[in-house]
Design a protein around this motif. Structure first.
Motif, short mmCIF file in Angstrom:
data_model
loop_
_atom_site.label_atom_id
_atom_site.label_comp_id
_atom_site.label_asym_id
_atom_site.label_seq_id
_atom_site.Cartn_x
_atom_site.Cartn_y
_atom_site.Cartn_z
N ILE A 322 0.94 -1.00 -0.04
CA ILE A 322 -0.01 -0.07 0.13
C ILE A 322 0.99 1.48 0.05
O ILE A 322 1.73 1.21 0.85
N VAL A 323 0.56 2.43 -1.00
CA VAL A 323 1.48 3.50 -0.82
C VAL A 323 0.60 4.51 -0.82
O VAL A 323 -0.67 4.57 -1.33
N LEU A 324 1.10 5.53 0.24
CA LEU A 324 0.35 6.54 0.65
C LEU A 324 1.02 7.65 0.08
O LEU A 324 2.20 7.93 0.75
N TYR A 325 0.85 8.77 -0.67
CA TYR A 325 1.89 9.82 -0.96
C TYR A 325 0.96 10.99 -0.85
O TYR A 325 -0.06 11.41 -1.29
N LEU A 369 -4.82 6.75 9.87
CA LEU A 369 -4.27 5.52 9.42
C LEU A 369 -4.96 4.41 9.31
O LEU A 369 -4.98 3.64 8.34
N ARG A 370 -5.72 4.24 10.23
CA ARG A 370 -6.83 2.94 10.37
C ARG A 370 -7.78 2.72 9.43
O ARG A 370 -7.99 1.91 8.96
N ASP A 375 -5.20 -2.94 8.72
CA ASP A 375 -4.31 -3.90 9.15
C ASP A 375 -2.96 -3.58 9.28
O ASP A 375 -1.93 -4.15 9.36
N ILE A 376 -2.84 -1.94 9.34
CA ILE A 376 -1.68 -1.29 9.42
C ILE A 376 -0.63 -2.06 10.51
O ILE A 376 0.56 -2.04 10.41
N ALA A 399 0.54 5.32 18.57
CA ALA A 399 -1.10 5.55 19.25
C ALA A 399 -1.81 4.30 18.87
O ALA A 399 -2.41 3.52 19.47
N LEU A 400 -1.43 3.70 17.55
CA LEU A 400 -2.27 2.39 16.95
C LEU A 400 -1.45 1.27 17.67
O LEU A 400 -1.99 0.12 17.40
N GLY A 401 -0.30 1.39 18.36
CA GLY A 401 0.33 0.19 18.75
C GLY A 401 1.13 -0.70 17.79
O GLY A 401 1.40 -1.88 17.81
N VAL A 402 1.47 -0.06 16.65
CA VAL A 402 2.44 -0.68 15.75
C VAL A 402 3.81 -0.89 16.51
O VAL A 402 4.32 -0.15 16.85
N PRO A 403 4.24 -2.32 16.30
CA PRO A 403 5.62 -2.48 16.93
C PRO A 403 6.80 -1.63 16.37
O PRO A 403 6.77 -1.44 15.21
N ARG A 404 7.51 -1.13 17.27
CA ARG A 404 8.89 -0.52 16.70
C ARG A 404 9.72 -1.19 15.64
O ARG A 404 10.08 -0.32 14.74
N ARG A 405 9.79 -2.57 15.71
CA ARG A 405 10.34 -3.16 14.88
C ARG A 405 9.83 -3.18 13.57
O ARG A 405 10.51 -3.53 12.34
N GLN A 406 8.68 -2.67 13.43
CA GLN A 406 7.96 -2.78 12.19
C GLN A 406 8.08 -1.44 11.49
O GLN A 406 7.54 -1.00 10.27
#
Length: 415
Positions: A322-325, A369-370, A375-376, A399-406
């Motif tokens: 997915i590309v967001l520009y 973002l959600r 499924d971000i 804030a969404l809880g995306v792991p830092r390693r990702q």
């Protein structure tokens, strides 16, 4: 730490104040060694940590060094003033007549100057080329500081172990600097003999420069990385600019795409085809090597599209993309047609987010973002764009809880 052990087992100062001054002095020397390692641009360190993070460490370590040096200098003057029962002013002038002390004073003055121009309020008013040129004085300060410590026998030659320890540290750091910033770039440029093969305007204020050379298939460059570029005859030898690759390296050519925001980037349109190019790099950990899964979200703002476009080109056809520009208007979507074509070819979902900041459009807040990528949290997210946009995206991802390693982010420049 070894430095603390050397300090507490070594000879004390002539009075308590000078003893504390010595404590700050040896730690200033240690900070300088770390600074040399951070600015050496060692490939193995850059690939694992990334130039973006190394630059942040360099900045904050630099300000720590500044205050440590100032504290050391003030305590030295105060200590000798108490020892000789003299005023601070007369003691300062007397110390200026001692070669070792004078070298330390000059080194501290240079660090203060660099610290002053690196404060954000000042830095934002300087051209990148001016700031970069002044920043090169850091090497002068480090060299003077080394000679200062060498002449100041109470630390460097207090014991045989202390002498060996400090020589190893300084030789390792200066060797890393010469290897990473001089020897490796000289060898690569002699081997590849980079030349400008084409200059192509992309829009009214953006241009792409194509570079060819020998044995480019052996150049260890990846999509998402950047080089520090010099074009002899186009800019002074000490002036250089970091630009990301805007196309995935194919072993035949390299491409940068830049917007006219400074003298150097504005003048790229006038580069002569066939002219020499001097490259330093590649740098950056903004690559697919750090992916943790199959799904990717590529988020770009403005000229941050350049490394994102390269990553999109490099991605395998089975990658869930997915590309967001983010742009203010469709006219400002540099490389927009290429991104559309690559997205269609790779089966990527492209969203062009058009609108001015402050117009009520907030796509990078958590809800935005959600909504764009439900499924971000399960995807690797690559972010490159202006500092404000990048910070907004990173805050939303946290804030969404995306792991830092990702989360993989790249900010502009080496400042």
């Amino acid at each position: 730490m070894i430095v603390e052990w050397l300090f507490f087992t070594g000879s004390p100062g002539k009075n308590e104040t000078l003893g504390v001054a010595k404590y700050f002095g040896v730690h200033a020397s240690l900070l300088m060694v770390f600074q040399l390692l951070l600015v050496a641009r060692l490939p193995w360190l850059d690939r694992r940590i990334g130039m973006d993070r190394l630059t942040v460490w360099h900045r904050w370590l630099g300000f720590t060094l500044l205050w440590t040096l100032l504290t050391h200098a003030f305590l030295v003057v105060l200590g000798y003033a108490r020892l000789d029962d003299a005023s601070l002013g007369s003691t300062f002038l007397a110390l200026g007549g001692v070669p070792a002390s004078l070298l330390g004073m000059v080194a501290a003055a240079v660090v203060v100057l660099i610290g002053a121009v690196s404060v954000r309020a000042v830095r934002s008013r300087l051209r990148y080329e001016t700031w970069h040129g002044l920043h090169l004085l850091l090497y002068v300060a480090l060299g003077l500081a080394f000679v200062h410590q060498l002449l100041e026998t109470t630390t460097f030659t207090a014991t045989a172990f202390a002498t060996g320890y400090w020589w190893v540290l300084w030789l390792l750091s200066f060797g890393s600097l010469l290897g990473g910033r001089v020897a490796l770039p000289v060898w690569r440029n002699a081997r590849h003999r980079f030349r400008v093969s084409a200059v192509v305007p992309e829009s009214d204020d953006a241009v792409s420069v194509y570079i060819t050379g020998r044995h480019l298939e052996r150049l260890p460059a990846r999509a998402g990385q950047f080089f520090v570029w010099r074009f002899p005859g186009h800019q002074p030898w000490w002036s250089a600019n970091p630009f990301s690759l805007s196309a995935a390296p194919d072993g035949r050519s390299l491409r940068l795409t830049a917007k006219a925001v400074g003298d150097a980037s504005a003048g790229l349109r006038r580069l002569p085809v066939g002219g020499r190019a001097v490259l330093e790099g590649p740098y950056g950990a903004f690559t697919s090597l750090h992916r943790t899964g199959r799904g990717m979200v590529l988020i770009a703002g403005g000229m941050g599209i350049t490394p994102v476009r390269a990553l999109l080109e490099e991605a395998a056809t089975d990658t869930d993309l997915i590309v967001l520009y983010r742009v203010r208007s469709e006219r400002e979507a540099v490389l927009g047609e290429e991104v559309r074509a690559l997205s269609a070819e790779r089966g990527a979902r492209l969203r062009l987010l058009v609108g001015r900041t402050g117009s009520g459009m907030r796509p990078f807040e958590p809800d935005g973002l959600r909504a764009l990528v439900p499924d971000i949290v399960e995807r690797d997210v690559y972010v490159c764009g202006p500092p404000a946009m990048t910070s907004a995206v990173l805050a939303g991802l946290r804030a969404l809880g995306v792991p830092r390693r990702q989360v993989h982010a790249e900010r502009f420049g080496l400042a």
